[in-house]
Enzyme design. Structure first.
Site, PDB file in Angstrom:
ATOM      1  N   PRO A 285       0.733  -1.200   0.030  1.00 16.54           N
ATOM      2  CA  PRO A 285       0.189   0.037  -0.146  1.00 16.54           C
ATOM      3  C   PRO A 285       0.851   1.200   0.263  1.00 16.54           C
ATOM      4  O   PRO A 285       2.050   1.294   0.540  1.00 16.54           O
ATOM      5  CB  PRO A 285      -0.561  -0.024   1.397  1.00 16.54           C
ATOM      6  CG  PRO A 285       0.094  -0.638   2.121  1.00 16.54           C
ATOM      7  CD  PRO A 285       1.098  -1.771   1.198  1.00 16.54           C
TER       8      PRO A 285
ATOM      9  N   ARG B  15      -0.910   4.811  -0.964  1.00 15.60           N
ATOM     10  CA  ARG B  15      -1.914   5.822  -0.780  1.00 15.60           C
ATOM     11  C   ARG B  15      -2.695   5.603   0.457  1.00 15.60           C
ATOM     12  O   ARG B  15      -3.056   6.434   1.133  1.00 15.60           O
ATOM     13  CB  ARG B  15      -3.016   5.664  -2.191  1.00 15.60           C
ATOM     14  CG  ARG B  15      -3.955   6.815  -1.987  1.00 15.60           C
ATOM     15  CD  ARG B  15      -5.069   6.634  -3.120  1.00 15.60           C
ATOM     16  NE  ARG B  15      -4.392   6.168  -4.385  1.00 15.60           N
ATOM     17  CZ  ARG B  15      -4.067   7.344  -5.314  1.00 15.60           C
ATOM     18  NH1 ARG B  15      -4.372   8.526  -5.057  1.00 15.60           N
ATOM     19  NH2 ARG B  15      -3.872   7.075  -6.502  1.00 15.60           N
TER      20      ARG B  15
ATOM     21  N   CYS C 298       1.423  28.810 -15.749  1.00 17.44           N
ATOM     22  CA  CYS C 298       0.678  29.151 -16.974  1.00 17.44           C
ATOM     23  C   CYS C 298       0.176  27.962 -17.766  1.00 17.44           C
ATOM     24  O   CYS C 298       0.833  27.305 -18.971  1.00 17.44           O
ATOM     25  CB  CYS C 298       1.855  29.731 -17.832  1.00 17.44           C
ATOM     26  SG  CYS C 298       2.351  31.254 -17.090  1.00 17.44           S
TER      27      CYS C 298
HETATM   28  C1  LIG Z   1       2.287   2.305  -7.200  1.00 15.93           C
HETATM   29  C2  LIG Z   1       2.395   0.731  -6.798  1.00 15.93           C
HETATM   30  C3  LIG Z   1       1.918   0.366  -5.424  1.00 15.93           C
HETATM   31  C4  LIG Z   1       0.852   1.344  -4.691  1.00 15.93           C
HETATM   32  O1  LIG Z   1      -0.260   1.762  -5.035  1.00 15.93           O
HETATM   33  P1  LIG Z   1      -1.085   2.410  -4.207  1.00 15.93           P
HETATM   34  O2  LIG Z   1      -2.391   2.725  -4.886  1.00 15.93           O
HETATM   35  O3  LIG Z   1      -0.618   3.793  -3.684  1.00 15.93           O
HETATM   36  O4  LIG Z   1      -1.333   1.638  -2.941  1.00 15.93           O
HETATM   37  C5  LIG Z   1       1.861  -0.775  -5.149  1.00 15.93           C
HETATM   38  N1  LIG Z   1       2.564  -1.726  -5.924  1.00 15.93           N
HETATM   39  C6  LIG Z   1       2.979  -1.375  -7.077  1.00 15.93           C
HETATM   40  C7  LIG Z   1       3.718  -2.530  -7.881  1.00 15.93           C
HETATM   41  C8  LIG Z   1       2.958  -0.205  -7.528  1.00 15.93           C
HETATM   42  O5  LIG Z   1       3.569   0.209  -8.753  1.00 15.93           O
END
Ligand SMILES: *Cc1c(COP(=O)(O)O)cnc(C)c1O
Length: 429
Positions: A290, A292, A359
């Site tokens: 995770p 986000r 801009c």
């Molecule tokens: C970006 C990414 C995540 C994290 O995604 P979230 O939506 O921020 O939880 C996890 N694994 C991989 C391989 C990613 O590219």
């Protein structure tokens, strides 16, 4: 849960008044709540307690060293997508042995660096990459631990720019090609040790159904790979969505609980309840990645209103943060609540566009939104800016990068200095 709330009409991050941080550090200013980050980490850890697991925080969501340090100290692993992120994790005291390395375009230098640091697994996205990894590891006389990213062809039902688990996306390898690839790797690639299987179907998923669909589809494959090739882990990716449309008025937690079960957005408890039983009997270590979910609601971007410009069609409130500081609205129609740092006595709402100084017509934070009163000189917070905020900031329009502050209870620490004009041209010859 998040740590932002009003006390006496003034917005606080935990026990620190945001306006006091603005006085000290100016705007635009990112502010993060350590308590919220840890709460999210612990709740996810708890939700997965029914199965052997590790939470590998996706560094790209927010890679400030202090955020990484906090999570390293808490025992998190890390999912990285570049050599630079590995460097950051190591600088923050994270353990490379708990790092997984994702991404479709790893360079030789990155592979060598990650091998030398002893990462847990290269999460490989093509057969070509796997063969190249074998070659580089062979040159160094090493064995590279690897997992292949399976593309389960499941619709994550999220914005098209952040959907990754459909066959037309550049990510992963088709489900049907995976078993054969592990067979070939076992026969032909002596410098690879297949350690796991990985997937990640997209970001900002707001319902549990796509996760369940993907887990159910891929579980038999994971079981088969364990039996045939002795893999030890399955990473089910990140992507857990957060609530961006929050109301500070009723309080975030009440807002959450006021929703009926069916219309309530994905909760971490629900995720655990639905996903864990489907993973339990595999005998594999389950990784989640995770980004986000851990940091998104734990951060805000504070900006000051410079002007109110009344056009014939619209009213614009021009603020001192722009798309170079927070690109989510411009890049994928991201929504951020906009709330004043000090609640005004005037409780009327006005329909306005909040725009930055860049801009570009795409440089807006909202359009035709009913917002509470704030005037030039007043500050507002763009909520839920902790993930994919600062990390995507740029110097476009030659604007220095904003400062970042981490709040822990009553203590606020500047964790990244605002760039100066000299910083802007550093490295130019
Ligand atoms: C970006 C990414 C995540 C994290 O995604 P979230 O939506 O921020 O939880 C996890 N694994 C991989 C391989 C990613 O590219």
């Amino acid at each position: 849960m998040h740590g932002f709330s009003y006390k006496n009409e003034s917005l606080f991050c935990d026990d620190v008044e945001l306006s006091s941080l603005v006085e000290e550090h100016g705007t635009p200013l990112y502010v993060y709540s350590a308590g919220t980050i840890l709460d999210h980490y612990r709740r996810l850890d708890q939700a997965l307690s029914g199965v052997s697991h590790e939470v590998a925080y996706a560094v790209k969501a927010n890679s400030n060293l202090s955020v990484l340090r906090l999570l390293a100290h808490e025992g998190a692993g890390f999912d990285i997508v570049s050599g630079g992120e590995l460097f950051r994790v190591i600088k923050a005291g994270g353990d490379p042995a708990h790092c997984t390395f994702a991404g479709v375009g790893k360079t030789r230098d990155e592979i060598v660096y990650a091998l030398e640091q002893g990462i847990y697994s290269f999460n490989v996205e093509s057969e070509e990459e796997l063969r190249y990894l074998n070659e580089v590891a062979g040159e160094l006389g090493m064995i590279a631990p690897a997992a292949v990213r399976v593309n389960p062809n499941v619709d994550a039902k999220t914005h098209k720019y952040i959907s990754t688990g459909k066959s037309e996306n550049k990510f992963g390898i088709d489900f049907d090609a995976i078993a054969g690839l592990y067979e070939r790797a076992a026969k032909e690639l002596p410098h690879i040790r297949m350690r796991g299987l990985q997937m990640h179907i997209g970001s900002q998923l707001t319902s549990v159904a796509p996760f369940v669909e993907a887990v159910e589809k891929v579980a038999p494959l994971a079981r088969q790979l364990k039996e045939r090739h002795g893999i030890e882990f399955w990473s089910i990716g990140g992507g857990i969505g957060i609530v961006y449309q929050d109301s500070l008025e009723s309080g975030p937690s009440q807002w959450w609980e006021s929703k009926a079960e069916g219309e309530r957005p994905l909760t971490i408890e629900q995720y655990g309840r639905e996903v864990v039983p489907r993973l339990k009997d595999l005998g594999l270590k389950i990784l989640v990645e995770p980004g986000r979910f851990i940091v998104g609601n734990a951060g805000v971007l504070v900006t000051r209103c410079l002007y109110e410009k009344k056009g014939s069609a619209k009213t614009f409130r021009i603020v001192d943060a722009g798309m170079n500081d927070l690109i989510r609205p411009a890049l994928y129609e991201g929504h951020h609540e906009i709330v004043p740092l000090q609640k005004a006595a005037d409780s009327s709402l006005q329909k306005v566009d909040v725009v930055g100084p860049i801009c570009e017509s795409g440089d807006f934070f909202c359009q035709d939104r009913e917002l509470p009163h704030f005037a030039p000189g007043d500050c507002v917070a763009l909520m839920s800016a902790g993930a994919y905020g600062f990390v995507m900031a740029s110097n476009y329009n030659s604007r220095p990068l904003p400062a970042e502050v981490l709040v822990e209870g009553e203590t606020a620490t500047l964790v990244r200095k605002r760039q100066t004009l000299d910083d802007l041209i550093e490295g130019e010859l």
